[in-house]
Design a protein around this motif. Structure first.
Motif, PDB file in Angstrom:
ATOM      1  N   UNK A 183      10.390  -4.163   7.889  1.00 17.84           N
ATOM      2  CA  UNK A 183       9.731  -4.733   9.872  1.00 17.84           C
ATOM      3  C   UNK A 183      11.598  -4.688  10.698  1.00 17.84           C
TER       4      UNK A 183
ATOM      5  N   UNK B 142      -5.643   0.721   8.357  1.00 20.35           N
ATOM      6  CA  UNK B 142      -5.611   1.676   8.716  1.00 20.35           C
ATOM      7  C   UNK B 142      -6.162   2.169   7.101  1.00 20.35           C
TER       8      UNK B 142
ATOM      9  N   UNK C  71       5.246   2.649  18.829  1.00 18.80           N
ATOM     10  CA  UNK C  71       4.563   4.213  19.292  1.00 18.80           C
ATOM     11  C   UNK C  71       3.167   3.746  18.316  1.00 18.80           C
ATOM     12  N   UNK C  72       1.433   4.500  18.116  1.00 21.95           N
ATOM     13  CA  UNK C  72       0.283   4.332  18.112  1.00 21.95           C
ATOM     14  C   UNK C  72       0.637   4.658  16.383  1.00 21.95           C
ATOM     15  N   UNK C  73       0.411   4.039  15.458  1.00 22.89           N
ATOM     16  CA  UNK C  73       0.211   5.056  14.473  1.00 22.89           C
ATOM     17  C   UNK C  73      -0.652   6.201  14.127  1.00 22.89           C
TER      18      UNK C  73
ATOM     19  N   UNK D  40      -2.647 -13.503  26.413  1.00 27.90           N
ATOM     20  CA  UNK D  40      -1.275 -13.203  25.733  1.00 27.90           C
ATOM     21  C   UNK D  40      -0.352 -14.487  26.854  1.00 27.90           C
TER      22      UNK D  40
ATOM     23  N   UNK E  62      -2.475   8.083  11.807  1.00 32.23           N
ATOM     24  CA  UNK E  62      -3.097   7.129  10.711  1.00 32.23           C
ATOM     25  C   UNK E  62      -4.638   7.027  11.429  1.00 32.23           C
ATOM     26  N   UNK E  63      -4.280   6.069  12.994  1.00 28.36           N
ATOM     27  CA  UNK E  63      -5.220   5.199  13.722  1.00 28.36           C
ATOM     28  C   UNK E  63      -6.322   6.367  14.420  1.00 28.36           C
TER      29      UNK E  63
ATOM     30  N   UNK F  87      -8.338 -11.380  27.506  1.00 24.75           N
ATOM     31  CA  UNK F  87      -7.485 -11.430  26.915  1.00 24.75           C
ATOM     32  C   UNK F  87      -6.337 -11.238  26.750  1.00 24.75           C
TER      33      UNK F  87
ATOM     34  N   UNK G  53      13.341 -12.620  21.947  1.00 30.28           N
ATOM     35  CA  UNK G  53      12.931 -12.002  21.060  1.00 30.28           C
ATOM     36  C   UNK G  53      11.912 -10.476  21.458  1.00 30.28           C
ATOM     37  N   UNK G  54      10.563 -11.821  21.340  1.00 33.41           N
ATOM     38  CA  UNK G  54       9.487 -11.032  21.167  1.00 33.41           C
ATOM     39  C   UNK G  54       9.147 -10.356  22.485  1.00 33.41           C
ATOM     40  N   UNK G  55      10.455 -10.180  24.152  1.00 33.47           N
ATOM     41  CA  UNK G  55      10.365  -9.454  25.046  1.00 33.47           C
ATOM     42  C   UNK G  55      10.747  -8.281  25.241  1.00 33.47           C
ATOM     43  N   UNK G  56      11.942  -8.081  23.924  1.00 31.52           N
ATOM     44  CA  UNK G  56      12.621  -7.399  24.053  1.00 31.52           C
ATOM     45  C   UNK G  56      11.597  -5.676  23.547  1.00 31.52           C
TER      46      UNK G  56
ATOM     47  N   UNK H 144     -12.721   7.260  17.625  1.00 23.85           N
ATOM     48  CA  UNK H 144     -14.438   7.303  17.349  1.00 23.85           C
ATOM     49  C   UNK H 144     -14.516   8.578  17.021  1.00 23.85           C
TER      50      UNK H 144
ATOM     51  N   UNK I 286       5.408   6.533  10.402  1.00 20.18           N
ATOM     52  CA  UNK I 286       5.499   5.075  11.802  1.00 20.18           C
ATOM     53  C   UNK I 286       6.519   4.964  12.144  1.00 20.18           C
TER      54      UNK I 286
ATOM     55  N   UNK J 276      -0.700 -12.256  21.096  1.00 23.92           N
ATOM     56  CA  UNK J 276      -1.604 -12.146  21.329  1.00 23.92           C
ATOM     57  C   UNK J 276      -2.450 -13.731  21.867  1.00 23.92           C
TER      58      UNK J 276
ATOM     59  N   UNK K 151     -15.358   3.342  13.719  1.00 26.30           N
ATOM     60  CA  UNK K 151     -14.738   4.493  13.361  1.00 26.30           C
ATOM     61  C   UNK K 151     -16.273   5.659  13.811  1.00 26.30           C
TER      62      UNK K 151
ATOM     63  N   UNK L 139       7.285  -0.926   3.410  1.00 29.26           N
ATOM     64  CA  UNK L 139       8.214  -0.031   4.810  1.00 29.26           C
ATOM     65  C   UNK L 139       8.488  -1.463   5.493  1.00 29.26           C
TER      66      UNK L 139
END
Lengths: 185, 301
Positions: free
Chosen positions: A185, B260, A157-159, A104, A161-162, A100, A121-124, A165, A153, B231, B67, A183
């Protein structure tokens, strides 16, 4: 003196299998049984001539160990098999991550070759505390509940709602009806 | 560039499955060998300098994360049971008189259960009640049953396998709880691909990705695009136009996103059908060339 301290306190409950538990605290006469129990558990046995976690084995420890471990060689083989199994899993996971990451890296190289502005911009790095003027304007017009959903949100950072498991799924299942929430962007 | 592809062809393809940077470097070259003869990519074979920049597209890999936790294998279960036996053999005697009131039903229940656990761990010689006559033992068991009735039934857990698994409902987001699911769209011509779209002028790539996702799959999904960085990238094969001039190059940058909540409602003008699929199911539906461009970006599990 030492003998009185080390006398075992025999417990009177019949339907148990650990009939003897040694403890350090000396038995005092006329003591409330509840307090006596607490004292006994606060001051466990002080015999430290054996290598145990806190100083007391179970009374039939040798017999139990003989039943638990088949043999020294078997125990070593089990340990080695487990470490090998974990190694297989680890190597598979590392190989996937490396694949992976290569994707990238090649994508970023490609982008750098095509358009340098988009590449920069992608690297900012994302600033979690930054708020664009559009977002600030939106916040003024939103209700309190919407503002909370908006704040949940955070950029970079991670949301919230994630979900992690779990062993069994939730009773409600997947939330299929979700009200669209704009929302920027 | 052309000599490199020739060398990679001569070398054959044994290293596709082994790890290592050197072999990964040949993935891009080997991917060009899978092109069907009707669609010849002109870019790699000739040494022409690209006069114009390639057209930018963004493609979104929308992922529903697992999940459920993975099921332990039989080996793992056996090892954990073995370690539990060892820990039980080596640990301190449990101070049950501190935790349970003497003579209470809870203590009786605990003792019964603990004896059962000892027998399971070590064998029939362990966990035997000492100096207990049969009447008392029967009375204890009855008391424990009564306690269980009084407490009521415990909450029943949902099954790990959802009905949509058996029904093979590929649109369901409850299917395959342990795996990663990816959104795949079917175009009107019948080709399966990930959601895709253009990049407008002055727009950044991740903003274009968000806009394209909403345009193709509807706004009724709570999505989160993971980062500003792509990615991966995919070069679709170039087709020669009817006028004879080659079509401009296209590069699609892949962006990862998580869903989500909500469900996809694809735009019926461009998209015929959609499905939430695992990595293996994506492989079976997508063209071979596309698969080789996109497979390393998806999660195995």
């Amino acid at each position: 003196m030492s003998t009185s301290l080390l006398t075992p306190k025999r417990l009177l409950v019949s339907s148990t299998f650990h009939s003897q538990i040694r403890c350090y605290a000396r038995k005092e006469s006329g003591m409330d049984p509840k307090k006596e129990t607490i004292r006994r558990s606060l001051y466990p046995s002080n015999i430290r001539n054996k290598a145990t976690p806190t100083g007391t084995w179970r009374p039939d420890v040798e017999k139990a160990l003989q039943h638990a471990i088949p043999s020294v060689q078997a125990h070593d083989t089990i340990e080695r098999a487990w470490l090998l199994y974990k190694r297989h899993i680890r190597k598979r996971r590392e190989a996937e991550t490396e694949r992976k990451f290569e994707c990238m890296r090649k994508a970023m190289d490609e982008l750098a070759g095509i358009d340098s502005h988009l590449y920069m911009e992608a690297n900012k790095p994302e600033n979690p505390r930054a708020r664009s003027p559009e977002e600030a304007n939106l916040l003024k017009t939103m209700k309190a509940s919407e503002a909370r959903a908006f704040d949940a949100r955070v950029r970079g950072l991670f949301p919230r709602e994630l979900r992690v498991p779990t062993d069994t799924p939730s009773r409600a299942g997947w939330k299929y009806d979700w009200k669209p929430f704009y929302r920027p962007l | 560039m052309s000599s490199k592809t020739l060398i990679s062809l001569c070398r054959g393809n044994p290293s596709a499955f082994s790890a290592g940077r050197r072999t990964l470097a040949t993935v891009r070259e080997t991917s060009t060998t899978y092109i069907p003869s009707s669609q010849v990519p002109i870019s790699h074979q000739t040494h022409q300098k690209p006069i114009t920049k390639p057209k930018l597209l963004t493609s979104i890999i929308l992922n529903r994360a697992p999940i459920l936790t993975p099921t332990p294998t039989p080996f793992e279960r056996a090892y954990y049971a073995y370690q539990a036996r060892l820990r039980r053999a080596l640990s301190n005697p449990f101070p049950y008189d501190f935790y349970f009131k003497q003579g209470s039903i809870l203590e009786t229940r605990f003792t019964l259960e603990e004896r059962k656990r000892e027998r399971i761990a070590f064998g029939r010689e362990f966990g035997i009640a000492d100096d207990l006559d049969k009447e008392k033992a029967a009375a204890n068991r009855a008391a424990v049953e009564q306690l269980a009735e009084q407490e009521g039934e415990s909450e029943e857990m949902m099954a790990r396998v959802h009905p949509s698994d058996e029904a093979r409902d590929y649109k369901s987001l409850d299917r395959k709880g342990k795996r990663n699911l990816y959104l795949l769209l079917q175009e009107n011509e019948g080709i399966w691909r990930f959601p895709e779209g253009n990049v407008k002028k002055g727009e950044l790539l991740h903003q274009a990705a968000q806009r394209d996702l909403l345009a193709e799959c509807g706004e009724y999904m709570d999505t989160w695009i993971v980062s500003r960085n792509p990615i991966g990238h995919y070069r679709p094969p170039r087709k020669a136009l009817s006028t004879g001039k080659p079509q401009p190059e296209e590069v699609a940058f892949l962006y990862k996103a998580h869903i989500l909540a909500g469900q996809a409602r694809p735009n019926p003008e461009t998209v015929k059908d959609f499905a939430w699929l695992t990595k293996q199911e994506v492989e079976s539906r997508v063209s071979e060339y596309y698969w080789h461009g996109v497979k390393d970006v998806l999660s195995d599990h």
